[in-house]
Design a protein around this motif. Structure first.
Motif, PDB file in Angstrom:
ATOM      1  N   THR A 101       0.808  -1.212   0.000  1.00  0.00           N
ATOM      2  CA  THR A 101       0.000   0.000   0.000  1.00  0.00           C
ATOM      3  C   THR A 101       0.845   1.268   0.000  1.00  0.00           C
ATOM      4  OG1 THR A 101      -0.258  -0.429   2.364  1.00  0.00           O
ATOM      5  CG2 THR A 101      -2.135  -0.888   0.950  1.00  0.00           C
ATOM      6  N   ALA A 105      -0.297   4.834  -1.540  1.00  0.00           N
ATOM      7  CA  ALA A 105      -0.280   5.966  -0.609  1.00  0.00           C
ATOM      8  C   ALA A 105       0.683   7.058  -1.087  1.00  0.00           C
ATOM      9  CB  ALA A 105       0.105   5.491   0.788  1.00  0.00           C
ATOM     10  N   PHE A 135       1.111   2.636   5.006  1.00  0.00           N
ATOM     11  CA  PHE A 135       0.343   3.718   4.382  1.00  0.00           C
ATOM     12  C   PHE A 135       0.992   5.064   4.682  1.00  0.00           C
ATOM     13  CE2 PHE A 135      -3.105   0.576   4.600  1.00  0.00           C
ATOM     14  CZ  PHE A 135      -3.901   0.863   3.501  1.00  0.00           C
ATOM     15  N   VAL A 196      -5.549   6.233   9.039  1.00  0.00           N
ATOM     16  CA  VAL A 196      -5.338   4.810   8.739  1.00  0.00           C
ATOM     17  C   VAL A 196      -5.736   4.057   9.999  1.00  0.00           C
ATOM     18  CG1 VAL A 196      -3.736   3.125   7.756  1.00  0.00           C
ATOM     19  CG2 VAL A 196      -3.358   5.569   7.354  1.00  0.00           C
ATOM     20  N   VAL A 219      -8.940   5.007   3.449  1.00  0.00           N
ATOM     21  CA  VAL A 219      -8.065   3.888   3.107  1.00  0.00           C
ATOM     22  C   VAL A 219      -8.853   2.586   3.049  1.00  0.00           C
ATOM     23  CG1 VAL A 219      -6.015   4.960   4.143  1.00  0.00           C
ATOM     24  CG2 VAL A 219      -7.399   3.410   5.514  1.00  0.00           C
ATOM     25  N   THR A 237      -9.339   7.645  -2.050  1.00  0.00           N
ATOM     26  CA  THR A 237      -9.094   6.550  -1.111  1.00  0.00           C
ATOM     27  C   THR A 237      -7.863   5.786  -1.567  1.00  0.00           C
ATOM     28  OG1 THR A 237     -11.457   6.266  -0.626  1.00  0.00           O
ATOM     29  CG2 THR A 237     -10.008   4.420  -0.098  1.00  0.00           C
ATOM     30  N   VAL A 238      -7.001   5.418  -0.626  1.00  0.00           N
ATOM     31  CA  VAL A 238      -5.918   4.490  -0.919  1.00  0.00           C
ATOM     32  C   VAL A 238      -6.508   3.091  -0.788  1.00  0.00           C
ATOM     33  CG1 VAL A 238      -3.610   3.700  -0.298  1.00  0.00           C
ATOM     34  CG2 VAL A 238      -4.219   6.114   0.010  1.00  0.00           C
TER      35      VAL A 238
END
Length: 314
Positions: A101, A105, A135, A196, A219, A237-238
């Motif tokens: 991720t 991110a 993240f 997160v 996230v 959004t991640v």
């Protein structure tokens, strides 16, 4: 499925993993699915063992916090098929699903740096564990990359990558703690915040909706799909594509006469991680910035830009 703390309605990683099981059940009509929610870490082993006793064919543990408990139960039942999100416990009967991720991110950090008008952005985590800090590392590096190429000085609150230390709610459920942290960041001038922290991050989204003073980067699962009432606050959004990973793992196990021995490692290249559409911010983000984010995605896939984090799965 055994949920992590936060429950099935966290609008984040538990929700996303359950969507993967729903996908598998939709693909194969004789797959039956069920979940049990963990209220505390002490519930992990009883919940996992409960599904062993129910003779389930695939038992999914959601979250790296379950690492040692899943390892223990899987070792005790080597004939049983398990899966785990955000960890690799090293047992042959546990199908690992992990995600880089930091790559996605990084894109979100660059986007935040290009979008902010105050020159200050922020992030915080639920707990100081690898699946969270990865993240935060990527986000901080994305901001740093923007500063390098634009000769800018955007500041990141809440995380120091070099020191590997920052701000945490110490909870994935306490929305009040999430709201308090984001309020503190806004008081320092931040106008973009990336929590997160699972359901605790909804406190940040609620604050953004109420005050209209800042944007939120969500996230795990596209916030405009999982928490639609807050869509107007979500810059992007991640995304961690857990539905794809979980569905694939379950179907691989379903189609095998033996234990599923594969693994899933999500990257930008295989769409295992990504950033979501800009939704209601589509017209507010400069077209040049959008194009730069798109190019960065390709540069990371090509290896022109290498994103690194101590929390990346090895």
């Amino acid at each position: 499925m055994v949920t992590d703390i936060g429950g099935i309605d966290d609008r984040s990683f538990n929700t996303s993993a359950w969507a993967g099981l729903e996908g598998a059940a939709a693909a194969e009509s004789d797959i039956e699915i069920d979940y049990v929610a963990s209220g505390a870490e002490a519930d992990y082993i009883p919940n996992l063992e409960g599904y062993v006793q129910e003779d389930c064919d695939f038992i999914l543990a959601v979250g790296g916090l379950m690492f040692s408990q899943t390892q223990q139960v899987a070792a005790d039942h080597p004939e049983r098929q398990f899966g785990i999100v955000d960890a690799d416990v090293g047992e042959p009967n546990v199908y690992p699903m992990q995600f880089d991720t930091a790559q996605a991110a990084f894109l979100a950090g660059y986007l935040a740096a290009g979008y902010t008008t105050s020159g200050i952005v922020a992030t915080y985590g639920g707990e100081k564990i690898g699946p969270v800090t990865i993240f935060m590392d990527g986000f901080a590096d994305g901001v740093a990359h923007y500063n390098d190429v634009k000769d800018a000085d955007v500041e990141v609150l809440g995380w120091d990558k070099d020191a590997q230390d920052g701000s945490f709610t110490d909870s994935f459920t306490d929305q009040g703690a999430g709201r308090a942290l984001s309020d503190a960041f806004i008081a320092q001038g931040a106008d973009v915040v990336m929590p997160v922290a699972g359901g605790a991050g909804l406190g940040t989204a609620d604050g953004a909706l109420e005050t209209e003073e800042y944007a939120v980067i969500w996230v795990d699962v596209d916030g405009c799909e999982s928490a639609q009432q807050y869509c107007s606050t979500f810059l992007t959004t991640v995304v961690k594509n857990m539905p794809m990973a979980v569905e694939g793992a379950v179907l691989e196990a379903y189609g095998s006469d033996d234990l599923a021995t594969g693994e899933f490692y999500g990257t930008l290249e295989n769409d295992g991680v990504s950033i979501a559409p800009y939704h209601e911010f589509e017209d507010e983000i400069d077209d040049e910035l959008k194009a730069e984010v798109d190019q960065l995605r390709q540069d990371i896939i090509d290896g022109t830009i290498v994103v690194e984090s101590p929390a990346q799965p090895r």
